[in-house]
Every structure is written in C-alpha cells, then in structure tokens.
Design a protein around this motif. Structure first.
Motif, PDB file in Angstrom:
ATOM      1  N   SER A 206       0.811  -1.216   0.000  1.00  0.00           N
ATOM      2  CA  SER A 206       0.000   0.000   0.000  1.00  0.00           C
ATOM      3  C   SER A 206       0.843   1.264   0.000  1.00  0.00           C
ATOM      4  O   SER A 206       0.349   2.358  -0.316  1.00  0.00           O
ATOM      5  CB  SER A 206      -0.933   0.006   1.209  1.00  0.00           C
ATOM      6  OG  SER A 206      -0.194  -0.085   2.417  1.00  0.00           O
ATOM      7  N   ALA A 207       2.139   1.152   0.347  1.00  0.00           N
ATOM      8  CA  ALA A 207       3.040   2.300   0.327  1.00  0.00           C
ATOM      9  C   ALA A 207       3.791   2.427  -0.999  1.00  0.00           C
ATOM     10  O   ALA A 207       4.682   3.268  -1.122  1.00  0.00           O
ATOM     11  CB  ALA A 207       4.037   2.196   1.486  1.00  0.00           C
ATOM     12  N   GLY A 208       3.447   1.579  -1.967  1.00  0.00           N
ATOM     13  CA  GLY A 208       4.079   1.666  -3.278  1.00  0.00           C
ATOM     14  C   GLY A 208       5.435   1.011  -3.366  1.00  0.00           C
ATOM     15  O   GLY A 208       6.199   1.274  -4.300  1.00  0.00           O
ATOM     16  N   ARG A 209       5.753   0.136  -2.409  1.00  0.00           N
ATOM     17  CA  ARG A 209       7.036  -0.558  -2.420  1.00  0.00           C
ATOM     18  C   ARG A 209       6.880  -1.945  -3.045  1.00  0.00           C
ATOM     19  O   ARG A 209       5.851  -2.606  -2.878  1.00  0.00           O
ATOM     20  CB  ARG A 209       7.592  -0.675  -1.004  1.00  0.00           C
ATOM     21  CG  ARG A 209       7.930   0.672  -0.374  1.00  0.00           C
ATOM     22  CD  ARG A 209       8.200   0.550   1.114  1.00  0.00           C
ATOM     23  NE  ARG A 209       7.042   0.081   1.852  1.00  0.00           N
ATOM     24  CZ  ARG A 209       6.916   0.148   3.180  1.00  0.00           C
ATOM     25  NH1 ARG A 209       7.886   0.689   3.907  1.00  0.00           N
ATOM     26  NH2 ARG A 209       5.838  -0.322   3.791  1.00  0.00           N
ATOM     27  N   ILE A 210       7.919  -2.379  -3.741  1.00  0.00           N
ATOM     28  CA  ILE A 210       7.930  -3.707  -4.350  1.00  0.00           C
ATOM     29  C   ILE A 210       8.030  -4.768  -3.262  1.00  0.00           C
ATOM     30  O   ILE A 210       8.808  -4.636  -2.318  1.00  0.00           O
ATOM     31  CB  ILE A 210       9.137  -3.845  -5.303  1.00  0.00           C
ATOM     32  CG1 ILE A 210       9.008  -2.895  -6.497  1.00  0.00           C
ATOM     33  CG2 ILE A 210       9.311  -5.284  -5.772  1.00  0.00           C
ATOM     34  CD1 ILE A 210      10.290  -2.792  -7.314  1.00  0.00           C
ATOM     35  N   VAL A 211       7.251  -5.824  -3.414  1.00  0.00           N
ATOM     36  CA  VAL A 211       7.443  -7.045  -2.631  1.00  0.00           C
ATOM     37  C   VAL A 211       7.708  -8.162  -3.628  1.00  0.00           C
ATOM     38  O   VAL A 211       6.949  -8.346  -4.582  1.00  0.00           O
ATOM     39  CB  VAL A 211       6.233  -7.367  -1.742  1.00  0.00           C
ATOM     40  CG1 VAL A 211       6.410  -8.722  -1.072  1.00  0.00           C
ATOM     41  CG2 VAL A 211       6.045  -6.278  -0.697  1.00  0.00           C
ATOM     42  N   VAL A 220      11.724 -13.253   1.129  1.00  0.00           N
ATOM     43  CA  VAL A 220      10.679 -12.328   0.687  1.00  0.00           C
ATOM     44  C   VAL A 220      11.236 -10.921   0.904  1.00  0.00           C
ATOM     45  O   VAL A 220      11.512 -10.520   2.046  1.00  0.00           O
ATOM     46  CB  VAL A 220       9.375 -12.514   1.474  1.00  0.00           C
ATOM     47  CG1 VAL A 220       8.310 -11.561   0.960  1.00  0.00           C
ATOM     48  CG2 VAL A 220       8.894 -13.966   1.378  1.00  0.00           C
ATOM     49  N   LEU A 221      11.454 -10.199  -0.194  1.00  0.00           N
ATOM     50  CA  LEU A 221      12.111  -8.897  -0.131  1.00  0.00           C
ATOM     51  C   LEU A 221      11.110  -7.762  -0.321  1.00  0.00           C
ATOM     52  O   LEU A 221      10.132  -7.889  -1.074  1.00  0.00           O
ATOM     53  CB  LEU A 221      13.177  -8.780  -1.219  1.00  0.00           C
ATOM     54  CG  LEU A 221      14.363  -9.743  -1.164  1.00  0.00           C
ATOM     55  CD1 LEU A 221      15.316  -9.446  -2.319  1.00  0.00           C
ATOM     56  CD2 LEU A 221      15.093  -9.625   0.176  1.00  0.00           C
ATOM     57  N   ARG A 222      11.386  -6.647   0.358  1.00  0.00           N
ATOM     58  CA  ARG A 222      10.676  -5.391   0.096  1.00  0.00           C
ATOM     59  C   ARG A 222      11.703  -4.402  -0.429  1.00  0.00           C
ATOM     60  O   ARG A 222      12.756  -4.195   0.189  1.00  0.00           O
ATOM     61  CB  ARG A 222      10.015  -4.863   1.363  1.00  0.00           C
ATOM     62  CG  ARG A 222       9.103  -3.650   1.097  1.00  0.00           C
ATOM     63  CD  ARG A 222       8.436  -3.191   2.362  1.00  0.00           C
ATOM     64  NE  ARG A 222       9.407  -2.568   3.279  1.00  0.00           N
ATOM     65  CZ  ARG A 222       9.169  -2.345   4.570  1.00  0.00           C
ATOM     66  NH1 ARG A 222       8.022  -2.712   5.109  1.00  0.00           N
ATOM     67  NH2 ARG A 222      10.080  -1.766   5.319  1.00  0.00           N
ATOM     68  N   ILE A 223      11.403  -3.813  -1.563  1.00  0.00           N
ATOM     69  CA  ILE A 223      12.339  -2.901  -2.233  1.00  0.00           C
ATOM     70  C   ILE A 223      11.615  -1.604  -2.553  1.00  0.00           C
ATOM     71  O   ILE A 223      10.525  -1.616  -3.151  1.00  0.00           O
ATOM     72  CB  ILE A 223      12.887  -3.530  -3.538  1.00  0.00           C
ATOM     73  CG1 ILE A 223      13.560  -4.868  -3.240  1.00  0.00           C
ATOM     74  CG2 ILE A 223      13.852  -2.579  -4.231  1.00  0.00           C
ATOM     75  CD1 ILE A 223      13.901  -5.665  -4.484  1.00  0.00           C
ATOM     76  N   ASP A 224      12.201  -0.482  -2.165  1.00  0.00           N
ATOM     77  CA  ASP A 224      11.642   0.822  -2.531  1.00  0.00           C
ATOM     78  C   ASP A 224      12.127   1.169  -3.935  1.00  0.00           C
ATOM     79  O   ASP A 224      13.336   1.337  -4.155  1.00  0.00           O
ATOM     80  CB  ASP A 224      12.111   1.894  -1.540  1.00  0.00           C
ATOM     81  CG  ASP A 224      11.354   3.203  -1.708  1.00  0.00           C
ATOM     82  OD1 ASP A 224      11.069   3.591  -2.868  1.00  0.00           O
ATOM     83  OD2 ASP A 224      11.052   3.842  -0.683  1.00  0.00           O
ATOM     84  N   ARG A 230      16.290  -1.856   0.400  1.00  0.00           N
ATOM     85  CA  ARG A 230      15.655  -3.169   0.460  1.00  0.00           C
ATOM     86  C   ARG A 230      15.714  -3.747   1.872  1.00  0.00           C
ATOM     87  O   ARG A 230      16.606  -3.446   2.647  1.00  0.00           O
ATOM     88  CB  ARG A 230      16.305  -4.136  -0.538  1.00  0.00           C
ATOM     89  CG  ARG A 230      17.742  -4.500  -0.232  1.00  0.00           C
ATOM     90  CD  ARG A 230      18.326  -5.429  -1.301  1.00  0.00           C
ATOM     91  NE  ARG A 230      18.537  -4.740  -2.563  1.00  0.00           N
ATOM     92  CZ  ARG A 230      19.106  -5.300  -3.621  1.00  0.00           C
ATOM     93  NH1 ARG A 230      19.479  -6.567  -3.594  1.00  0.00           N
ATOM     94  NH2 ARG A 230      19.287  -4.606  -4.728  1.00  0.00           N
ATOM     95  N   ARG A 231      14.742  -4.616   2.147  1.00  0.00           N
ATOM     96  CA  ARG A 231      14.645  -5.253   3.462  1.00  0.00           C
ATOM     97  C   ARG A 231      14.117  -6.664   3.281  1.00  0.00           C
ATOM     98  O   ARG A 231      13.237  -6.904   2.449  1.00  0.00           O
ATOM     99  CB  ARG A 231      13.703  -4.462   4.367  1.00  0.00           C
ATOM    100  CG  ARG A 231      13.429  -5.118   5.717  1.00  0.00           C
ATOM    101  CD  ARG A 231      12.364  -4.368   6.489  1.00  0.00           C
ATOM    102  NE  ARG A 231      11.921  -5.117   7.661  1.00  0.00           N
ATOM    103  CZ  ARG A 231      10.872  -4.803   8.407  1.00  0.00           C
ATOM    104  NH1 ARG A 231      10.155  -3.716   8.109  1.00  0.00           N
ATOM    105  NH2 ARG A 231      10.527  -5.543   9.444  1.00  0.00           N
TER     106      ARG A 231
END
Length: 530
Positions: A206-211, A220-224, A230-231
C-alpha cells in the motif's frame, strides 16, 4: 466442489487378509502452489501447474474451493489475473496458452502460440503477459486474441509482474537476477534492482514498495523503487513462487503447495501446509531410508517428515526427477522429465553426473545385474540399456512403457501401461502378466511381482512361478478422480519435456511396501503380518 485435493472419494481402501495400511504423509490440499492473485471476492486464487487446477482460498475461514478442476479446459495454470469484469485470465505454462474463464464458468483461449506463457497482469483493462523462457517476450495481449504488441524480447526467464503506482510495468527476470520496469506504452526498459535471490514475482504494498519472492534463496524482499532500499521481510524455504495482498495482509506461495502469511513483525504463519505435488517414483536405500521423487523436489522421509534432498533450486541439482533408484550410500540413478539419465550424489557435496541425454519422456529406471542402466522411454515406446558412451535398445514398439524391475533370474521386466500388461525383455518380448488396465510402478520381492495398476486403483501381486494372482489392495487413491480424463502437460523445453504421473513402488528391508498415492498426494505404507 469444495475440496482442494484431486481425490475426493470416501471409499476406504480394501485390503487382502493379513495386510495393513497407513499414510506416511497427509494428503495434499494443493498440488503445488504457483501464481497467486486476490480476486474481486477477496479470496486468494491459486494456480497449480502440476495439479492442473485453480483453487480459491478464503484466508479468513481457511475454506478452499476448486474453481477450475483437473481435466477442465484450463491446463497447467501458472499465473492469474482478473479483468475489470471479474473474469479470470490464466497463463498455461505447459501449453503455450492464455485462456479466460468467464464469470459464468465458460472458457475461451485468447492465444495458443506463447511458449512459456507465465507472468500476467491487467492494468486499466489492458492485459500484459510474458514468457518465462530463454529468449522470452514481454507483450501486451489484446483480449480479442489479435496479435500481441511486443514491449521487449530476448529476456532470460521473466516472471510474475505488476504495474506500479507510477504507471510503469515492473517485472522480474530470473535469468539475470534482477527487476526491471518499462512504460506500458513502450520505450527503454530500466533496471530497478539487481543481485537478488532469483526473483520470480513482483507485487506492490500500500506504500508503493515492491514485494518480491526469491525462488532460490527463499527470501521475501521489500524494495523501494524510488531509493533502492531493500529489506528482508521473511526467510522461508527455497521454492517460493508468488505473492499477493489481501488488504495489507501478505501471502506467499511455494512450489510444494504451502501458503504462508508474512506478518508485520517479520514472523510467519502457515495458512496451508505444503505437501507432495504428484508424488512419482520411490526408492529405499540400504539403510531403509525412503526417498520420494516429486518432480521439482526430491525428498527423504525421516521421522514422519519430508526433507528436501535436492530441488530445481539447489546446488548440483539433478533437475526435475521422475524415475529414481538408490544405487549406493547417498547415490541415486535419476530419470528426469528433461530427458536426462544421471547419477545424483549427496556426498561430499551434492553433484550430478549426466550419463545420457536427449530422451523422450523417461520414466522407470534401475541398475541392471550387469551394471547397465535400464530405463523406460515412454515417448518412443522403447526400453533402453545405457552405459557411459551410448545406449542400446532392448525393446521397441511398446505402448507406453513405464515401470522397470528385474526378475529373480535377472530378466528385465517392464510395465507396458498402454497395453495393460507386464512384459519380460530378452531376445524377444514375452508377456508375463496380462489383463491389467494401466500398470505403472512394478517391484519384485523374491518370486513375487507387485504391480501398481492405476486404472484399477489396485496393488496386485503375481507369483512368477505359478502365475497365481492376488489383489492386495483395492480402491487405492491412484490416478485421476472417477470420470476425469487428465489432459497432458506438454512441458516447456529445455526445462522440461511432457509431464505425466507415475505411481511408483518400493520396498524396505523389513518388507514394508511403499506406494505413491498420486491422486491425493500422499505416500502409503503396506505391511503383511501373519
């Protein structure tokens, strides 16, 4: 229909006197889990390539409904999307197709000339598809079935994709281990992130970040996409395939059929347990350990738990294993759906030595008394004797040979599944047992031949001396459900040739008989007691 499994019969297994049965693994609720997409009704729709079905999961209640069953018009679905009218669109990876299942249950094929059709998304009523293969294309596909508009070609295995909040189309490329974006109207692509863990999906929170799920590492990565930050949201087992959001809740799939929720604090919650996709051939080593070939994964069953020995994503992998035979401590003969015969060794490090290649639909495999490798090649109707440097044809013109075993005299026995018989191969082909339906796995114990007959849903024992025949177990969960004619999975070269079931059989040193109950995705153990 509300069951996720292919086998829904409540008929108990019928056993001959003195025999007992138990399930070593629970039946699978999903037969693999590939593409995920949240539907207009808030349920998570799951594509299952191996199971050739689509299921819908209510993440609140846990209810699982089969939406498109095995044997229906959609074959081997890999990824899913919904159009603005709520119609379900699926890529059919094995059949080079994209099909739509309308809200009234009717289906139609949009295109049937897209090899490796995989990643799919709909944006503002426009359908985008890519081909997960070497040299794959990224394209816009008109819903009327007219010629696609290619945005990019010569990609190395692109996969599940999504349009971001910025209006750009984001797509992972597994072969180059990165994520890219491109304007849906065309233009130059831009690399967003690299040096990942083999990304095979892109979705947005919902914040526009890639999962993005990483198939090789299980991360499972989160990338702005704006800053590149990335996290790691979670560390799971390798084999992750896709992800989807239900509101702010994140769910990911694994090839084994497991669905996991990734919680906000980094913890995870299993929503559906993983299991076996088929299973296929079985083998027991000298120590009594049972090994299960399940295509994407090769398992050992220890202490009631399936543990991955090798997979498509592990080092030294043998590939997609269909036929398997233990030949030494930590050493196995493997027949793959890619047409390879290989030795896979677990120690000191996993490695695979390809002995021969280029065959058409290999199934049963075993090491003969003379040291030669004997394998059944269903696609050509041949039985082969393979040594380093070449292959000799022991028999040809057979109808769908599958299982391989050796008689007490060393003779090669083969189940001819298309002819309903088991034959002995020497200077000629002789019938050993006839009057069967669809024999697959076979096993010799002393003077007794054991036959898994998928068409009869039975395990049959035959005395090789007297010819006496006995049905040891009937009403077994084998093959397709009653009335269902499975449609072939054509495969995607060079990764896989045509895929098909193979109900294997093996025996432990204590006399326990193990069966692949492929209709429900479990392994059965049968024992005879006086």
């Amino acid at each position: 229909m509300t069951l996720g499994a292919r086998y829904s019969s409540t008929t108990p297994v019928t056993l001959a006197d003195g025999w007992s049965l138990r399930r070593l693994t629970p039946p699978s609720r999903l037969f693999g889990a590939n593409g995920l997409r949240t539907g207009p009704d808030g349920r998570v729709y799951v594509a299952q390539v191996a199971g050739s079905q689509i299921s819908a999961l209510d993440v609140t209640t846990g209810d699982l409904e089969t939406v498109s069953a095995k044997g229906s018009d959609i074959i081997a679905p890999d990824d899913l999307a919904f159009d603005p009218g709520g119609n379900l669109i699926a890529t059919e990876y094995m059949d080079a197709r994209v099909s739509v299942r309308n809200t009234d249950g009717s289906t139609r094929v949009i295109r049937a000339d897209l090899p490796g059709a995989n990643g799919i998304t709909v944006h503002n009523g426009r359908l985008f598809v890519n081909e997960c293969r070497i040299g794959g294309r990224l394209m816009e596909l008109p819903l009327d079935g007219s010629a696609p508009r290619v945005l990019q070609d010569n990609l190395v295995m692109p996969n599940a994709m999504e349009v971001g909040p910025d209006g750009l189309l984001y797509y992972p490329v597994m072969g180059s281990n990165d994520i890219w974006r491109i304007d849906p109207d065309g233009g130059e692509p831009e690399r967003v992130a690299g040096d990942l863990g083999t990304p095979d999906s892109v979705k947005f929170d919902s914040a526009g970040r890639i999962v993005s799920t990483q198939v090789a590492t299980g991360e499972v990565l989160r990338i702005d996409p704006r800053t590149g930050e990335r996290r790691v949201l979670a560390q799971l087992a390798p084999g992750l395939d896709n992800c989807t959001f239900v509101g702010d809740r994140l769910f990911v799939s694994n090839f084994c059929g497991e669905i996991t929720e990734i919680l906000s604090d980094g913890a995870t919650k299993t929503v559906l347990d993983g299991g076996l996709m088929w299973p296929l051939d079985l083998t027991v080593d000298a120590e009594g350990n049972l090994y299960v070939a399940d295509g994407t994964f090769f398992y050992v069953l220890r202490d009631g738990e399936l543990r991955v020995v090798a997979s498509l994503f592990s080092a030294g992998t043998p590939g997609y294993v269909r036929g398997v035979s233990a030949v030494g401590p930590g050493e196995f003969l493997c027949a793959t759906s890619g047409g390879q015969i290989a030795y896979h060794r677990l120690h000191p490090e996993p490695e695979t030595e390809v002995v021969a290649d280029g065959f058409d639909q290999l199934y049963g495999i075993a090491a003969g008394p003379d040291g030669a490798i004997v394998a059944a090649e269903l696609g050509t109707g041949r039985v082969l004797s393979v040594r380093a440097g070449g292959a000799d044809v022991l028999a040809s013109g057979l109808r769908d040979p599958m299982g391989v075993a050796f008689g007490p005299d060393g003779a090669t026995l083969v189940s001819e599944s298309g002819a309903g018989r088991v034959v002995s191969i020497g200077s000629r082909v002789d019938t050993v047992v006839d009057g069967l339906d669809t024999p697959q796995g076979i096993l010799v114990r002393g003077n007794r031949l054991l036959i898994v007959d998928v068409g009869l849903n039975a395990l049959i024992g035959v005395d090789l001396v007297t010819g006496e025949r006995e049905t040891i177990a009937a009403d077994l969960p084998l093959g397709a459900p009653p009335g269902v004619v499975p449609k072939p999975l054509l495969g995607t070269p060079p990764f896989s040739g045509p895929m098909g079931p193979f109900a294997g059989i093996a025996a432990g040193p204590d006399g326990t008989i193990y069966l692949s109950a492929d209709a429900e995705g479990s392994v059965l153990a049968l024992r005879y007691t006086e």
